[in-house]
Design a protein around this motif. Structure first.
Motif, short mmCIF file in Angstrom:
data_model
loop_
_atom_site.label_atom_id
_atom_site.label_comp_id
_atom_site.label_asym_id
_atom_site.label_seq_id
_atom_site.Cartn_x
_atom_site.Cartn_y
_atom_site.Cartn_z
N ALA A 194 -4.58 4.37 6.99
CA ALA A 194 -6.04 4.39 6.73
C ALA A 194 -6.76 4.93 8.07
CB ALA A 194 -6.36 3.31 5.85
N LEU A 238 -1.06 0.57 4.42
CA LEU A 238 -2.60 0.70 4.30
C LEU A 238 -3.11 0.70 5.94
CD1 LEU A 238 -5.23 1.11 2.67
CD2 LEU A 238 -5.38 -1.43 2.58
N SER A 297 -9.20 6.51 -4.79
CA SER A 297 -9.33 7.13 -3.58
C SER A 297 -10.57 6.76 -2.89
CB SER A 297 -9.32 8.60 -3.55
OG SER A 297 -10.09 9.30 -4.51
N ASN A 298 -11.72 6.61 -3.69
CA ASN A 298 -12.94 6.16 -3.35
C ASN A 298 -12.80 4.92 -2.62
OD1 ASN A 298 -14.47 8.54 -3.88
ND2 ASN A 298 -15.06 7.65 -5.95
N THR A 336 -11.14 2.83 4.85
CA THR A 336 -10.87 3.43 6.07
C THR A 336 -12.09 3.58 7.01
OG1 THR A 336 -9.30 5.18 4.90
CG2 THR A 336 -10.78 6.03 6.86
N THR A 382 -3.10 6.27 -2.84
CA THR A 382 -3.18 5.76 -4.08
C THR A 382 -2.04 6.02 -4.78
OG1 THR A 382 -5.45 6.35 -3.99
CG2 THR A 382 -4.53 6.06 -6.41
N ILE A 429 -9.97 3.64 -0.99
CA ILE A 429 -9.29 3.92 0.08
C ILE A 429 -10.33 4.33 1.07
CG2 ILE A 429 -7.44 5.14 1.29
CD1 ILE A 429 -6.63 2.78 -0.64
N LYS A 430 -11.28 5.28 0.67
CA LYS A 430 -12.26 5.68 1.43
C LYS A 430 -12.99 4.66 2.37
CE LYS A 430 -13.93 9.80 1.38
NZ LYS A 430 -13.45 10.47 2.66
N ALA A 445 -6.14 9.80 1.19
CA ALA A 445 -6.57 8.54 0.09
C ALA A 445 -5.93 8.81 -1.14
CB ALA A 445 -8.10 8.64 -0.05
N SER A 494 -9.12 13.87 4.46
CA SER A 494 -9.31 12.56 4.40
C SER A 494 -9.22 11.88 2.82
CB SER A 494 -10.75 11.92 4.69
OG SER A 494 -11.62 12.63 4.13
N ARG A 495 -9.43 13.02 1.95
CA ARG A 495 -9.61 12.86 0.54
C ARG A 495 -8.16 12.91 0.11
NH1 ARG A 495 -12.47 10.42 -3.40
NH2 ARG A 495 -14.23 11.27 -2.56
#
Length: 272
Positions: free
Chosen positions: A194, A190, A100-101, A107, A133, A103-104, A129, A125-126
């Motif tokens: 995102a 994605l 998820s980090n 983003t 995932t 993905i952030k 993400a 947002s988390r």
């Protein structure tokens, strides 16, 4: 032709202005943190599924240099033969948080491309993400299961026509097509979800197509170079495989972010 050249110039200018190269370096760090938790989770989960070890590792080996595969095999291949429920649960937590980090970070890069500010709360947002995932893990599982069950079903159907051997040849050729479709679905989703801006799937197809083709071509090219010409071990010693892995992740980050930039430029041109 002039329009194509102008478009390429626009994309290049946006890549430079948005510091995609620097963001890709940041992204490669998060990719590295999420890679092994993701593989540990997948390889442990696969222990409960009718999938062979070589088929799982073959999905990565198709694109990754041999040195990366040696690094992966050394660390986690034995997990396929062990069904540890505790390890699976730890792998889920590690995968969700680390991936998820990544993905952030993506983003953030996409928002810069669209010139929007991330105004969604930390929790929202988390959660987005983490949801993405989970979706990617499911897609990867499907990608692993398709060759197993697809081949069994295909051989069964073709056996009625006495074409079992012919089907095996055709199936091996379709393997790359199936992988490309899976990658395309991942990239399309994605690029759609995102960024902090409303994007329709039709506005994300070109970036996803670019990322799908470019990532496979670049990965295969880099793999060929490392396996046949690059001698990273002579330069970096025992760290050679790790350096190769970081370069591969860095290149992958550039390709994925550039796909998002392409979608942003197309959207910007349509608005004009």
């Amino acid at each position: 032709m002039k329009q194509v050249i102008d478009f390429v110039k626009q994309v290049y200018q946006k890549v430079m202005n948005d510091d995609i190269m620097g963001l890709a370096a940041q992204l490669s760090y998060f990719f590295l943190l999420s890679l092994f938790p993701l593989l540990i989770f997948l390889l442990t989960l696969v222990g409960y599924l009718p999938i062979e070890e070589q088929r799982v590792l073959g999905l990565i080996a198709d694109y990754a240099p041999a040195q990366i595969m040696d690094l992966i095999n050394t660390n986690i291949s034995e997990l396929l033969n062990q069904q540890h429920g505790g390890l699976l649960s730890i792998g889920i937590i590690g995968t969700l948080w680390s991936a998820s980090n990544a993905i952030k970070a993506l983003t953030k890069a996409f928002n810069k491309g669209y010139e929007v500010v991330e105004d969604r709360s930390f929790i929202v947002s988390r959660l987005i993400a983490i949801a993405m995932t989970i979706g990617m893990v499911l897609v990867l599982c499907i990608a692993l299961l398709l060759p197993v069950f697809g081949r069994v079903i295909g051989e069964y159907i073709f056996s009625f026509f006495g074409l079992s051997e012919g089907f095996i040849t055709v199936w091996e050729g379709l393997r790359w097509l199936v992988s490309s479709i899976i990658f395309y679905i991942v990239f399309l989703t994605l690029y759609k979800i995102a960024p902090n801006v409303r994007i329709y799937f039709r506005n994300a197809i070109w970036g996803a197509l670019f990322a799908t083709i470019s990532w496979q071509v670049v990965s295969l090219g880099f793999s060929f170079y490392v396996n046949n010409m690059g001698n990273f071990s002579a330069t970096y010693g025992s760290l050679g495989a790790f350096i190769v892995l970081m370069i591969w992740l860095y290149i992958s980050g550039i390709v994925i972010m550039t796909g998002g930039v392409i979608n942003a430029v197309i959207k910007e041109n349509k608005q004009k």
